[in-house]
Scaffold this active site. Structure first.
Site, PDB file in Angstrom:
ATOM      1  N   CYS A 279       0.795  -1.236   0.000  1.00  0.00           N
ATOM      2  CA  CYS A 279       0.000   0.000   0.000  1.00  0.00           C
ATOM      3  C   CYS A 279       0.826   1.284   0.000  1.00  0.00           C
ATOM      4  CB  CYS A 279      -0.946   0.009   1.189  1.00  0.00           C
ATOM      5  SG  CYS A 279      -2.258  -1.186   0.998  1.00  0.00           S
TER       6      CYS A 279
HETATM    7  C1  UDX Z   1      -5.916  -4.783  -1.989  1.00  0.00           C
HETATM    8  C2  UDX Z   1      -6.669  -3.745  -2.798  1.00  0.00           C
HETATM    9  O1  UDX Z   1      -7.454  -4.338  -3.737  1.00  0.00           O
HETATM   10  C3  UDX Z   1      -5.751  -2.740  -3.312  1.00  0.00           C
HETATM   11  O2  UDX Z   1      -6.385  -1.800  -4.084  1.00  0.00           O
HETATM   12  C4  UDX Z   1      -5.184  -2.084  -2.127  1.00  0.00           C
HETATM   13  O3  UDX Z   1      -4.436  -0.977  -2.447  1.00  0.00           O
HETATM   14  C5  UDX Z   1      -4.361  -3.080  -1.373  1.00  0.00           C
HETATM   15  O4  UDX Z   1      -5.104  -4.152  -1.019  1.00  0.00           O
HETATM   16  P1  UDX Z   1      -4.845  -7.047  -2.159  1.00  0.00           P
HETATM   17  O5  UDX Z   1      -5.995  -7.662  -1.477  1.00  0.00           O
HETATM   18  O6  UDX Z   1      -3.580  -6.920  -1.398  1.00  0.00           O
HETATM   19  O7  UDX Z   1      -5.239  -5.615  -2.725  1.00  0.00           O
HETATM   20  O8  UDX Z   1      -4.599  -7.684  -3.585  1.00  0.00           O
HETATM   21  P2  UDX Z   1      -4.159  -9.146  -3.947  1.00  0.00           P
HETATM   22  O9  UDX Z   1      -3.612  -9.833  -2.754  1.00  0.00           O
HETATM   23  O10 UDX Z   1      -3.395  -9.006  -5.205  1.00  0.00           O
HETATM   24  O11 UDX Z   1      -5.561  -9.836  -4.250  1.00  0.00           O
HETATM   25  C6  UDX Z   1      -6.338  -9.613  -5.338  1.00  0.00           C
HETATM   26  C7  UDX Z   1      -7.110 -10.885  -5.650  1.00  0.00           C
HETATM   27  O12 UDX Z   1      -8.009 -10.631  -6.704  1.00  0.00           O
HETATM   28  C8  UDX Z   1      -6.245 -12.060  -6.066  1.00  0.00           C
HETATM   29  O13 UDX Z   1      -6.562 -13.187  -5.300  1.00  0.00           O
HETATM   30  C9  UDX Z   1      -6.595 -12.271  -7.540  1.00  0.00           C
HETATM   31  O14 UDX Z   1      -6.528 -13.615  -7.936  1.00  0.00           O
HETATM   32  C10 UDX Z   1      -8.005 -11.719  -7.594  1.00  0.00           C
HETATM   33  N1  UDX Z   1      -8.406 -11.262  -8.920  1.00  0.00           N
HETATM   34  C11 UDX Z   1      -7.647 -10.425  -9.651  1.00  0.00           C
HETATM   35  C12 UDX Z   1      -9.630 -11.689  -9.430  1.00  0.00           C
HETATM   36  O15 UDX Z   1     -10.327 -12.452  -8.808  1.00  0.00           O
HETATM   37  N2  UDX Z   1     -10.007 -11.255 -10.681  1.00  0.00           N
HETATM   38  C13 UDX Z   1      -9.227 -10.446 -11.434  1.00  0.00           C
HETATM   39  O16 UDX Z   1      -9.623 -10.095 -12.553  1.00  0.00           O
HETATM   40  C14 UDX Z   1      -8.006 -10.009 -10.889  1.00  0.00           C
END
Ligand code: UDX
Length: 445
Positions: A279
């Site tokens: 973040c």
């Molecule tokens: C979060 C917030 O979304 C972000 O904006 C903030 O600034 C920090 O915290 P985070 O939960 O850490 O992000 O992201 P991440 O751990 O990358 O998880 C995102 C999830 O979304 C992943 O599990 C990924 O597989 C999923 N995803 C991504 C989807 O299901 N569909 C998609 O199209 C893209």
């Protein structure tokens, strides 16, 4: 309420599990079937204190997980978007946000009845109304404010303490394009009757999140800039300086009985080897980029980032005071995650420190209580020996670099004493008493 949470990362999964614990019926959605299988088996794909227990209590009762976004949206009245919003080196990358907005829109096409879409991911001011809204309208062929609502509800979760932060929120900010969008979020959060809800528009809600994170980053870089000057001046220790600063009545409440309660914010007013995580660096850089785009240069935040970027150099400089050539020097890195109580290594200061040391020919070992798996994804076993126990990392080393302030590293002086060894200790977090080890170097000393 029936709620779908899109994305089961750090934010989405904690949000889904906690909303279920609070009594809502929650469907967690992710594109990654491995994550979904794990969640359905009660195994969270991430480490967060208390998460596994809550997940196991609620899974298949109040909580389910699926890869079927369409069905999840159609079966719920409110969808929270919690997919990642990385910084692509130039600006915020909205690929995932756009992708899921289109998918939600298409799911709405076949849904009868009102639906509320709420942005939980951190997105720059203007994104929800300016980018998500038109995608939703186009994909659903429906009208915002009539067929569906749109809100923005930023998260304020500290990794490592995310479950606690969700269950005991300091604030709940709800933005919305209209009354209906606000009202449905009020119903969602009515499970926290004691918490003050801050109602606003989507753009302000988006900015509140950035303002909050940028403030914390600014305080860290402020402390680090002062630490640099303390080092240059000699006979001043930044730890003593900040202790004096914290004692101000603006930062410490003096109770009628004379007891003092230091404000939690003071933990950001401390020098160290820099901020990291998914973040703070991303949010500061993103706002700087938005400022440039709007021809409003963010001079302070630019400096905050520059100061942070040079923190690894400070650590290396302390090592070089003792080992002018680092080639062949045996060093242990203590702590790999960007902060204690998490396995998240995203943008951890440990990464540039390790890379710099490897470039200098150092023989490196490392230990972290929970981030070893993550480290394995980033560094080969050949370049970095990962130790299973803290004690193992201390064998045969010339220096130890403390990067993450895990509480258990407080035992380091005792451990070194009992082994009768005196490696140089470079304290990147000023965790230890500087008199507690024979050879000590610290940031800002
Ligand atoms: C979060 C917030 O979304 C972000 O904006 C903030 O600034 C920090 O915290 P985070 O939960 O850490 O992000 O992201 P991440 O751990 O990358 O998880 C995102 C999830 O979304 C992943 O599990 C990924 O597989 C999923 N995803 C991504 C989807 O299901 N569909 C998609 O199209 C893209």
């Amino acid at each position: 309420m029936n709620v779908s949470v899109i994305g089961t990362g750090y934010v989405g999964l904690v949000t889904g599990v906690c909303l279920a614990e609070k009594g809502h019926n929650v469907v967690c959605v992710d594109v990654d079937p491995k994550k979904i299988d794990g969640i359905n088996n009660g195994q969270p794909p991430i480490f967060e204190a208390g998460l596994e227990e809550l997940l196991q209590r609620n899974i298949h009762a109040k909580l389910t997980a699926t890869t079927d976004l369409e069905k999840a949206v159609q079966g719920t009245e409110l969808s929270l978007i919690a997919v990642g919003t990385p910084f692509d080196g130039r600006e915020i990358d909205l690929t995932y946000i756009k992708e899921v907005s289109g998918q939600i829109g298409r799911a709405l096409l076949a849904k009868s009845g009102y639906h509320l879409v709420v942005m939980k991911s951190t997105v720059v001011p203007g994104t929800t109304d300016g980018i998500v809204l038109p995608i939703l309208e186009e994909a659903s062929r429906k009208k915002v404010g009539v067929d569906f609502g749109l809100g923005m509800n930023p998260e304020f979760l500290t990794e490592g303490e995310a479950v606690h932060d969700f269950m005991y929120p300091d604030r709940i900010v709800i933005g919305g394009i209209d009354e209906a969008s606000i009202r449905l979020q009020e119903a969602l959060y009515s499970v926290f009757p004691a918490v003050k809800l801050l109602r606003t528009n989507n753009k302000t809600a988006e900015m509140i999140k950035y303002a909050s994170n940028c403030l914390l980053a600014t305080m860290i870089s402020f402390s680090n800039e002062l630490a640099n000057l303390c080092t240059a001046l000699s006979s001043i220790d930044i730890v003593d300086v900040m202790k004096g600063v914290h004692a101000s009545r603006y930062l410490t409440t003096i109770l009628p009985n004379g007891n003092r309660v230091t404000a939690p914010i003071t933990c950001f007013l401390m020098a160290g080897c820099g901020f990291g995580g998914s973040c703070l660096p991303k949010d500061v850089k993103t706002l700087v980029a938005q400022g440039d785009e709007e021809r409003t240069t963010m001079r302070l935040l630019n400096a905050v980032m520059r100061i942070n970027d040079e923190r690894p150099d400070r650590v290396i400089a302390l090592l070089k005071k003792h080992f002018p050539s680092l080639n062949g020097v045996r060093i242990a890195i203590l702590g790999l995650a960007f902060r204690p109580d998490t396995n998240d290594m995203r943008e951890s200061p440990a990464i540039p420190i390790i890379k710099r040391l490897l470039d200098e020919g150092v023989i490196l070992k490392a230990y972290d209580p929970v981030a070893m798996e993550e480290a394995r994804k980033l560094f080969s076993e050949r370049s970095l020996t990962l130790c299973v126990r803290l004690e193992d990392s201390l064998d045969d080393v010339d220096a130890i670099v403390l990067v993450t302030n895990w509480a258990q590293f407080g035992a380091l002086p005792q451990l070194l004493k009992s082994r009768g060894t005196q490696p140089l200790v470079v304290d990147g977090r000023r965790l230890l008493d500087k008199r507690s080890v024979a050879r000590y170097e610290g940031i800002g000393l």
